[in-house]
Design an enzyme around this catalytic site. Structure first.
Site, short mmCIF file in Angstrom:
data_model
loop_
_atom_site.label_atom_id
_atom_site.label_comp_id
_atom_site.label_asym_id
_atom_site.label_seq_id
_atom_site.Cartn_x
_atom_site.Cartn_y
_atom_site.Cartn_z
N ASP A 57 -5.78 -4.58 7.22
CA ASP A 57 -7.12 -4.10 6.88
C ASP A 57 -7.72 -4.82 5.69
O ASP A 57 -7.04 -5.36 4.83
CB ASP A 57 -7.12 -2.58 6.64
CG ASP A 57 -6.10 -2.12 5.61
OD1 ASP A 57 -5.04 -2.77 5.47
OD2 ASP A 57 -6.35 -1.12 4.93
N GLU A 68 -3.86 0.16 5.44
CA GLU A 68 -2.99 0.35 4.27
C GLU A 68 -3.80 0.85 3.08
O GLU A 68 -3.29 1.56 2.23
CB GLU A 68 -2.28 -0.97 3.91
CG GLU A 68 -1.20 -0.83 2.85
CD GLU A 68 -1.75 -0.74 1.44
OE1 GLU A 68 -1.16 0.01 0.62
OE2 GLU A 68 -2.74 -1.41 1.12
NI NI Z 1 -2.78 -4.91 -0.41
#
Ligand code: NI
Length: 392
Positions: free
Chosen positions: A83, A141
């Site tokens: 991401d 994340e």
């Molecule tokens: Ni990172």
């Protein structure tokens, strides 16, 4: 490990170098923020399928593939996060973000590219591989509750014996590896406090219950929790990062809203701050006749690297990449949801240095001018391939 084999692994990584740089640049130009990685997942899925693998989407924006060796053996999972962040890129790179308001400003484009490169190498050498390498291309994340927990809940670790991952890391010079057993990242918790007073005319403060000076005292009092109540040998950060109040110079507001983050490694320090923040806020407000509401949100768990997995991986990395590039990891107060995997199976997360002052690659993670040194991508591929060949 034989020197010849180390050379072979480095040559295999070098062989996919151009592919990996191309993956990274494509991903960098097409960033997608947490839980929205649809095109990213589609791209990764397509590349994995082109290597002859059979990828799956365990969640809508993640991809998992299995590289099954010719002989039975253990199962190693390797994780890359995919991401981007809601940042407007200012690097001026020819492959800069084409998605306004989104940017790969943490290096996850590099992580995904390195794992794709390793997938290409490993899928071509299944005959040499015992057991299974499970490739986890993880979404989200950067945004709590994180993609790692969702992947665990979707069963991606079923049958997995150990898990590894890395982060391209600007505090560390290009090509260096930081790896250590024990704690590596902190628990990134957040809190918010709303102080309720009673507003009015700024020229008549005695007729109001001004929450602004209370907020100012509270911000300082909270710092005192870290400096006076936490053991100085135990890491803790408390940062007030948001202060919102008021609409005019001559109006005392009714309310002040504060927000911030708490970072700790140890559960008892975490519990101390989780308990004491509302106690101090409520006590201080009560002393002046105000009230407050407090919210404390726990974030990811700290990463704690397993001693045996870390030892095996560190030996492998020294043998393949060279004794001199591997050093003990310096822990960081950042958060990482890789810890969710470590709740289930032993694992190791290591830093891969990518700061290069000669190339001007010095901006910190999450900065609009952040970038990585692409020369280290093949080092990451070599590390993943070496782990697959030697930890299984
Ligand atoms: Ni990172």
């Amino acid at each position: 490990m034989q020197t010849v084999e180390s050379e072979r692994i480095r040559a295999l990584a070098r062989g996919v170098r151009d592919d990996v740089v191309a993956y990274r640049r494509y991903l960098h130009a097409h960033p997608e923020t947490s839980f929205h990685e649809r095109e990213t997942a589609r791209f990764v899925f397509g590349e994995l399928a082109s290597f002859g693998l059979e990828p799956e989407h365990p969640t809508p924006t993640s991809v998992v593939a299995r590289v099954k060796g010719a002989s039975p053996g253990r199962c190693l999972a390797i994780r890359a996060d995919m991401d981007a962040l809601p940042i407007t890129e200012e690097t001026g790179l020819p492959f800069a973000s084409q998605n306004p308001g989104a940017m790969h400003a943490c290096g996850h484009d590099g992580h995904t590219a390195m794992l794709l490169g390793a997938a290409k190498v490993l899928s071509a050498m299944r005959a040499d591989l015992p057991g299974e390498v499970r490739l986890l291309f993880q979404h989200a994340e950067e945004l709590y509750p994180g993609g790692a927990q969702e992947l665990c809940d979707a069963g991606v670790l079923d049958g997995v014996d150990m898990v590894i991952g890395t982060h391209l890391w600007l505090p560390l010079s290009s090509g260096r590896i930081g790896i250590s057993a024990g704690p590596l990242t902190a628990a990134p918790d957040s809190f918010s406090i709303e102080i309720a007073g009673r507003g009015g005319h700024a020229a008549q403060p005695h007729l109001t219950l001004d929450p602004v000076p209370l907020a100012a005292q509270l911000i300082l009092a909270l710092q005192q929790l870290v400096s006076r109540e936490v053991d100085p040998l135990r890491p803790a950060v408390l940062s007030v990062t948001q202060v919102h109040a008021g609409t005019a110079d001559n109006v005392i507001p009714d309310r002040v809203a504060l927000g911030g983050t708490v970072r700790t490694f140890d559960e008892d320090v975490r519990q101390l701050l989780e308990r004491r923040i509302p106690e101090v806020a409520q006590g201080l407000c009560a002393a002046f006749g105000a009230t407050c509401t407090c919210r404390y949100q726990r974030g990811y768990r700290p990463i704690r690297n397993d001693a045996a997995v870390t030892d095996g991986l560190a030996r492998t990395l020294r043998a393949v990449l060279g004794e001199e590039v591997v050093e003990p990891a310096v822990p960081s107060m950042v958060g990482e949801d890789f810890s969710a995997y470590q709740e289930r199976v032993p694992g190791c997360f290591f830093w891969l240095g990518s700061r290069n002052e000669a190339k001007g690659i010095v901006y910190p993670h999450h900065h609009a001018r952040f970038t990585i040194d692409e020369d280290v991508l093949e080092t990451g591929v070599a590390a993943f391939v070496a782990a697959a060949l030697h930890l299984l």
